[in-house]
Design an enzyme around this catalytic site. Sequence first.
Site, PDB file in Angstrom:
ATOM      1  N   LYS A 229       0.880  -1.183   0.000  1.00  0.00           N
ATOM      2  CA  LYS A 229       0.000   0.000   0.000  1.00  0.00           C
ATOM      3  C   LYS A 229       0.909   1.223   0.000  1.00  0.00           C
ATOM      4  O   LYS A 229       1.489   1.585   1.003  1.00  0.00           O
ATOM      5  CB  LYS A 229      -0.871  -0.006   1.278  1.00  0.00           C
ATOM      6  CG  LYS A 229      -2.171   0.755   1.214  1.00  0.00           C
ATOM      7  CD  LYS A 229      -2.102   2.252   1.045  1.00  0.00           C
ATOM      8  CE  LYS A 229      -1.705   3.088   2.213  1.00  0.00           C
ATOM      9  NZ  LYS A 229      -1.533   4.525   1.831  1.00  0.00           N
TER      10      LYS A 229
ATOM     11  N   GLU B 133       9.687   1.875  10.931  1.00  0.00           N
ATOM     12  CA  GLU B 133      10.778   2.835  10.677  1.00  0.00           C
ATOM     13  C   GLU B 133      10.151   4.217  10.713  1.00  0.00           C
ATOM     14  O   GLU B 133       9.340   4.552   9.849  1.00  0.00           O
ATOM     15  CB  GLU B 133      11.390   2.599   9.289  1.00  0.00           C
ATOM     16  CG  GLU B 133      12.136   1.304   9.140  1.00  0.00           C
ATOM     17  CD  GLU B 133      13.384   1.243   9.987  1.00  0.00           C
ATOM     18  OE1 GLU B 133      13.900   2.313  10.381  1.00  0.00           O
ATOM     19  OE2 GLU B 133      13.838   0.129  10.285  1.00  0.00           O
TER      20      GLU B 133
ATOM     21  N   CYS C 196      13.644  11.346   6.494  1.00  0.00           N
ATOM     22  CA  CYS C 196      13.613  10.944   7.908  1.00  0.00           C
ATOM     23  C   CYS C 196      14.965  11.211   8.549  1.00  0.00           C
ATOM     24  O   CYS C 196      15.067  11.402   9.750  1.00  0.00           O
ATOM     25  CB  CYS C 196      13.244   9.476   8.024  1.00  0.00           C
ATOM     26  SG  CYS C 196      14.225   8.443   6.951  1.00  0.00           S
TER      27      CYS C 196
ATOM     28  N   GLU D  57       9.738  16.748  15.067  1.00  0.00           N
ATOM     29  CA  GLU D  57      10.087  16.621  13.655  1.00  0.00           C
ATOM     30  C   GLU D  57       9.247  17.608  12.833  1.00  0.00           C
ATOM     31  O   GLU D  57       8.022  17.615  12.938  1.00  0.00           O
ATOM     32  CB  GLU D  57       9.813  15.188  13.173  1.00  0.00           C
ATOM     33  CG  GLU D  57      10.283  14.961  11.754  1.00  0.00           C
ATOM     34  CD  GLU D  57       9.976  13.554  11.226  1.00  0.00           C
ATOM     35  OE1 GLU D  57       8.821  13.122  11.346  1.00  0.00           O
ATOM     36  OE2 GLU D  57      10.893  12.915  10.686  1.00  0.00           O
TER      37      GLU D  57
HETATM   38  P1  NAP Z   1       2.609   8.941   7.338  1.00  0.00           P
HETATM   39  O1  NAP Z   1       1.605   9.999   7.301  1.00  0.00           O
HETATM   40  O2  NAP Z   1       2.878   8.258   8.632  1.00  0.00           O
HETATM   41  O3  NAP Z   1       2.194   7.878   6.220  1.00  0.00           O
HETATM   42  C1  NAP Z   1       2.957   6.762   5.882  1.00  0.00           C
HETATM   43  C2  NAP Z   1       2.085   5.703   5.240  1.00  0.00           C
HETATM   44  O4  NAP Z   1       1.126   5.241   6.186  1.00  0.00           O
HETATM   45  C3  NAP Z   1       1.259   6.213   4.046  1.00  0.00           C
HETATM   46  O5  NAP Z   1       1.142   5.180   3.101  1.00  0.00           O
HETATM   47  C4  NAP Z   1      -0.078   6.504   4.697  1.00  0.00           C
HETATM   48  O6  NAP Z   1      -1.147   6.511   3.791  1.00  0.00           O
HETATM   49  C5  NAP Z   1      -0.181   5.356   5.671  1.00  0.00           C
HETATM   50  N1  NAP Z   1      -1.086   5.573   6.792  1.00  0.00           N
HETATM   51  C6  NAP Z   1      -1.488   6.745   7.337  1.00  0.00           C
HETATM   52  N2  NAP Z   1      -2.350   6.520   8.349  1.00  0.00           N
HETATM   53  C7  NAP Z   1      -2.495   5.179   8.439  1.00  0.00           C
HETATM   54  C8  NAP Z   1      -3.261   4.329   9.282  1.00  0.00           C
HETATM   55  N3  NAP Z   1      -4.018   4.807  10.244  1.00  0.00           N
HETATM   56  N4  NAP Z   1      -3.187   2.991   9.089  1.00  0.00           N
HETATM   57  C9  NAP Z   1      -2.402   2.472   8.123  1.00  0.00           C
HETATM   58  N5  NAP Z   1      -1.668   3.232   7.291  1.00  0.00           N
HETATM   59  C10 NAP Z   1      -1.697   4.559   7.454  1.00  0.00           C
HETATM   60  O7  NAP Z   1       4.030   9.473   6.837  1.00  0.00           O
HETATM   61  P2  NAP Z   1       4.357  10.336   5.531  1.00  0.00           P
HETATM   62  O8  NAP Z   1       3.861  11.715   5.720  1.00  0.00           O
HETATM   63  O9  NAP Z   1       3.960   9.610   4.305  1.00  0.00           O
HETATM   64  O10 NAP Z   1       5.958  10.320   5.581  1.00  0.00           O
HETATM   65  C11 NAP Z   1       6.674  11.168   6.396  1.00  0.00           C
HETATM   66  C12 NAP Z   1       7.128  10.484   7.672  1.00  0.00           C
HETATM   67  O11 NAP Z   1       7.817   9.283   7.367  1.00  0.00           O
HETATM   68  C13 NAP Z   1       8.109  11.310   8.469  1.00  0.00           C
HETATM   69  O12 NAP Z   1       7.808  11.235   9.829  1.00  0.00           O
HETATM   70  C14 NAP Z   1       9.443  10.644   8.174  1.00  0.00           C
HETATM   71  O13 NAP Z   1      10.417  10.865   9.148  1.00  0.00           O
HETATM   72  C15 NAP Z   1       9.047   9.224   8.072  1.00  0.00           C
HETATM   73  N6  NAP Z   1      10.029   8.446   7.301  1.00  0.00           N
HETATM   74  C16 NAP Z   1      10.793   7.534   7.962  1.00  0.00           C
HETATM   75  C17 NAP Z   1      11.748   6.802   7.282  1.00  0.00           C
HETATM   76  C18 NAP Z   1      12.589   5.776   8.005  1.00  0.00           C
HETATM   77  O14 NAP Z   1      13.078   4.876   7.356  1.00  0.00           O
HETATM   78  N7  NAP Z   1      12.792   5.868   9.298  1.00  0.00           N
HETATM   79  C19 NAP Z   1      11.937   7.014   5.918  1.00  0.00           C
HETATM   80  C20 NAP Z   1      11.150   7.963   5.270  1.00  0.00           C
HETATM   81  C21 NAP Z   1      10.190   8.659   5.973  1.00  0.00           C
HETATM   82  P3  NAP Z   1      -1.585   7.909   3.101  1.00  0.00           P
HETATM   83  O15 NAP Z   1      -0.468   8.301   2.234  1.00  0.00           O
HETATM   84  O16 NAP Z   1      -2.796   7.544   2.339  1.00  0.00           O
HETATM   85  O17 NAP Z   1      -1.824   8.873   4.217  1.00  0.00           O
END
Ligand code: NAP
Length: 498
Positions: free
Chosen positions: A175, A250, A284, A385
Amino acid sequence: MAEMFKNFINGEWVTSKTGATFNDINPADKSEIVGVFPKSGAEDINMAVEAAASAFDKWRKTPAPARAEIIYKAEKLLRKKKDDIAKIATAEMGKILDETKGDVQEGIDTAFYMAGEGRRLFGDTTPSELKNKFCMSIRMPVGVVGLICPWNFPVAIPSWKIFPALICGNSVVLKPASDAPASSMELVQILQEAGMPKGVVNLVHGSGEEAGMALLNHPKVNLISFTGSAEVGKRIGEICGKNLKRCSLELGGKNAQIVMDDANIDLAVDGALWGAFGTTGQRCTATSRLIVHKGVLKEFTEKFVERAKKIRIGNGLSPDTDMGPVINESQLKKIHSYVEIGKKEGAKLLMGGYFYEEGECKKGFFYMPTIFADGHPSMRIAQEEIFGPVVLIMPVNSFEEAIEVINSTNYGLSSSVYTKDINRTFKAISDIQAGITYINSPTIGAETHLPFGGMKNSGNGHREAGKEVLNIFSEWKAVYIDYSKRLQKAQIDTAKEH
Ligand code: NAP
Ligand code: MG
């Protein structure tokens, strides 16, 4: 009319049962729709999970070197299509073309590295404590795995999950993020072209709340591998915990670069610019704090601001652009609200702090590179963050204080130290609470054959990439083979013999 895309379930491209769709837009020009994608629901997820469950047994029994052959083919196709996929990725999530090429390259590297695991996937053999007994440990696949990805590395992160999952013999439901689904579509198409048997890889587009939730609540999904925000990660961990589902998380970071008084300042400035403003600060591992020794604070700050002012902002597809847009409107507003918070907290705004709307940029979500000085660990902008082009300079008097400040957040993903002192280098390596420490290079730049992940709230203890990722996507089985022809009792017989 923008192109309509489909889900990929059981080897077929299919529309969603919901009939609903969403637009994948270009953040550099919000009027440009990159594609229209199915807004899938629980029924679509169920079909994909059932397909993955049916395909699992045959796939798990396919010898790992044969599974690897398909991944090697995918690697070749990714290499061939690198530039085209990079353009799609830039169009859908904004970062500059050089960076999206790097993103695809990370997918290529991961495919190559993981295909090699097809002829390794090593376990251990070890002596038994009893005579005429043989012991070994082997890897078993986990089953159907659900992969939930963010938008900021739209090729690399799905690749980091898909290739190790497949080489270990799992079947997959992916997904992708709603903000960047087209890149995942390309990746899955390549896997199809490479000859992946039907049902082994399934792709379902849709929102986190609907498709994501359905995936992680499905009883036939044995593992969720999630990359995203700490906030969503906590909810996912809770649900998986309740159902005893395996779960790797992650999450975010509040990464810092330390600049000591003996550092090469020009090098430290180069690193800070790349770490703070690369990917528009939306990594991240992005540098969001610069912990600078007071002895070099003035020189470092002046040079850093002077260079940051020269950053050319614009559409990532243009070769003249150094920094692209922010992903979407809500993120743009969130960044600006943190700038307001920083000002109220008494941090000194040295540059930026506003929406960038020059020329064509008014069509998209652009923000100025923003630098605050006089930072203190008590500030929210030093703790939370932001995920945008905002960095806080924090002055310190000593190396010991720098280590204290770098460790003063709830996150522990990446870190960096600029120094020429070998003793400080090793002290930093041993005392910084982070999953990654760079010496004399910025907080970004991970390579796929090393473990990737963070301490504290940056994750739940797993590591992606490197050989460690295999521990996410496989279960260990301990095997004991007794050829003594009699009942031997571990611990009991052993004790008697001595
Ligand atoms: P996000 O809002 O947490 O979303 C990540 C994924 O989860 C998306 O596919 C999102 O779908 C889905 N999602 C959201 N709510 C959910 C729920 N309740 N149940 C299941 N899935 C759900 O993060 P983002 O804005 O895409 O990315 C930014 C974040 O990712 C930052 O905090 C960054 O630090 C972190 N990140 C971490 C790493 C690492 O390896 N540590 C790498 C890259 C990014 P939708 O897109 O449809 O909302
Ligand atoms: Mg998009």
